[in-house]
Enzyme design. Structure first.
Site, PDB file in Angstrom:
ATOM      1  N   CYS A 141       0.818  -1.211   0.000  1.00  0.00           N
ATOM      2  CA  CYS A 141       0.000   0.000   0.000  1.00  0.00           C
ATOM      3  C   CYS A 141       0.859   1.271   0.000  1.00  0.00           C
ATOM      4  O   CYS A 141       0.950   1.973   1.019  1.00  0.00           O
ATOM      5  CB  CYS A 141      -0.965   0.015   1.184  1.00  0.00           C
ATOM      6  SG  CYS A 141      -2.258   1.239   0.901  1.00  0.00           S
ATOM      7  N   CYS A 186      -6.198   2.350  -4.012  1.00  0.00           N
ATOM      8  CA  CYS A 186      -5.600   2.918  -2.818  1.00  0.00           C
ATOM      9  C   CYS A 186      -6.524   4.002  -2.265  1.00  0.00           C
ATOM     10  O   CYS A 186      -6.619   5.079  -2.849  1.00  0.00           O
ATOM     11  CB  CYS A 186      -4.235   3.495  -3.188  1.00  0.00           C
ATOM     12  SG  CYS A 186      -3.341   3.980  -1.743  1.00  0.00           S
TER      13      CYS A 186
END
Ligand code: FAD
Ligand code: UQ1
Length: 421
Positions: free
Chosen positions: A172, A350
């Protein structure tokens, strides 16, 4: 008799599908195969399963660690065999692995899902600083430390607040900056914003890899007076002096030392050692798969999912969800002697949380082209996308994805865009 004793101490098992790693990828795939009647073994050492996307919100004081974890035995399907152990060596020629207990597991197919390792030791002084409960060094990246972040935020009185992203692939890649925006919003609410000099020091050459979202984030940083220092890589922390040193990646042998009142570190990451040292990895240690079929380039009965693979996409649960459907169909086709027809397009997402009630929901593919689910501009900071991240995605994760039913939002996107995307 004596030698038999030693031989029989070690267990040999056989299965149709061995899943190594019971995190987001391993659990979701175990459920898909279990529903389809496959005989599955999952090799996973941890008693607890973590939903890591909540870590950002825990760091910001919006969720608790207990909301992000469940016992592994409750998230694995009942019909799979869970072996609470680690792979110690891969033996792809013999279609087997050995575990740290010395047991051997033979498989017809293997799915590698062992995630990324946090390399704390690559930054001098990092582990000691994190372990010290009185230091103002924190990280959202581990269940061991994520609860410290909010304490450090609450103790902040003023000065330099520095947030980092290392010179390695990370999971991430948006998370290192989400906490910057949350902290900035936190200080505003507390009336302390003018006491802080907030810096995001990243090794990357741009704030984000996708132009559309990078533009919005640059504007946001300018508007909220957040300094972005590109191509700076954290190498040293002197916790007793509250000093930290960065190497300047575009100026060889040059470093810069800064004082800090708060330091949020994203540690360097790399695949687990057992994979790096095996025949299954590429030159930088990742499982060497075809980026479209997710099948290993050399061993056709081995597949990979998630953070440990060589797929050139941002490593997220959202990517894992999209990959899971491709892998399921390709393994079933392979079992039936058919070609691997499903292809992964690199979809990843994201949720860039930008405060206590706002979020830019980035979604994109291998070409770094936006691939947005909703028929409005997700590059704007939206309350609805914050709700999705905070309240809806956890429900989807525990109740749909880990049960093997979530393949990402592709079908929703197609409906909402009337099949045009
Ligand atoms: P993991 O879920 O990490 O699982 C790997 C498993 O392998 C672990 O259970 C581990 O115990 C096991 N393992 C390791 N070594 C061995 C071994 N030798 N033998 C057997 N098992 C082993 N993603 C999003 O989609 N959205 C987000 O908003 C988001 N935010 C994030 C914020 C933070 C702070 C973090 C840390 C992550 C975030 N992610 C997010 C990323 C996401 O959590 C990961 O990409 C995802 O969990 C990857 O799944 P995985 O199965 O590849 O790895
Ligand atoms: C997603 O599918 C997913 O997996 C459950 C995530 O991980 C937590 C995400 O963060 C996101 C954003 C998605 C994408 C889902 C939608 C509805 C856009």
């Amino acid at each position: 008799m004596f030698s038999n004793y030693f031989i029989s101490r070690y267990i040999h098992r056989n299965c149709q599908i061995l899943i190594v790693g019971g995190g987001s990828g391993g659990c979701s795939m175990a459920s898909k195969f279990a529903k389809n009647g496959q005989n599955v073994i999952v090799l996973e050492p941890n008693e607890m399963h973590y939903y890591q996307p909540l870590f950002t919100l825990i760091g910001g004081g919006m969720k608790t660690l207990s909301q992000a974890r469940r016992p592994t035995k409750t998230v694995l399907p009942k019909s799979t065999t869970w072996i609470k152990d680690k792979v110690n060596a891969f033996n792809p020629e013999g279609n087997s692995v050995t575990t740290t207990n010395g047991d051997t597991i033979n498989y017809d197919y293997m799915l590698v899902a062992i995630g990324l390792h946090l390399d704390y030791d690559k930054i001098t002084g990092l582990k000691e600083a994190l372990d010290d409960q009185y230091s103002s060094v924190c990280t959202n990246y581990s269940s061991d430390f994520v609860e410290k972040t909010y304490k450090v935020m609450q103790n902040f009185k003023g000065g330099n607040a520095i947030f980092t992203l290392p010179n390695s692939p990370v999971k991430c890649p948006g998370a290192p900056q989400k906490i910057v925006y949350i902290f900035e919003d936190f200080l505003r609410k507390k009336g302390l914003r003018d006491k802080a000099n907030i810096m995001y020091n990243t090794s990357t050459p741009a704030i984000f890899g996708v132009k559309k979202y990078a533009n919005r984030l640059e504007q946001l940083c300018r508007r909220r007076n957040i300094t972005v220092n590109l191509r700076q890589n954290l190498i040293n922390i002197n916790s007793s002096k509250n000093e930290t040193t960065f190497e300047l990646l575009d100026e060889p042998n040059k470093t810069i030392t800064m004082e800090f009142s708060m330091l949020h570190v994203t540690p360097p990451m790399s695949p687990p050692e057992v994979l790096k040292k095996s025949k299954l990895s590429n030159s930088i240690g990742f499982l060497d798969v075809d980026q479209f079929t997710l099948c290993h380039k050399e061993y056709k009965n081995i597949f990979g999912i998630g953070d440990c693979t060589s797929c050139p996409t941002s490593k997220t649960v959202a990517a894992v969800a999209a990959q899971s459907n491709v892998i399921f169909h390709n393994i079933i086709n392979s079992i039936n002697g058919k070609p691997l027809l499903k292809k992964y397009d690199g979809y990843t997402s994201c949720p860039l949380v930008t405060g206590y009630n706002k979020c830019i929901l980035a979604e994109f593919d291998y070409q770094l082209n936006p691939l947005e689910t909703f028929p409005f501009d997700q590059g704007n900071e939206l309350k609805s996308m914050f709700r999705l991240k905070k309240d809806i995605l956890p429900i989807i994760y525990w109740n749909v994805m880990l049960k093997g039913y979530w393949n990402g939002p592709e079908s929703i996107r197609k409906i909402l865009h009337l099949g045009t995307q």
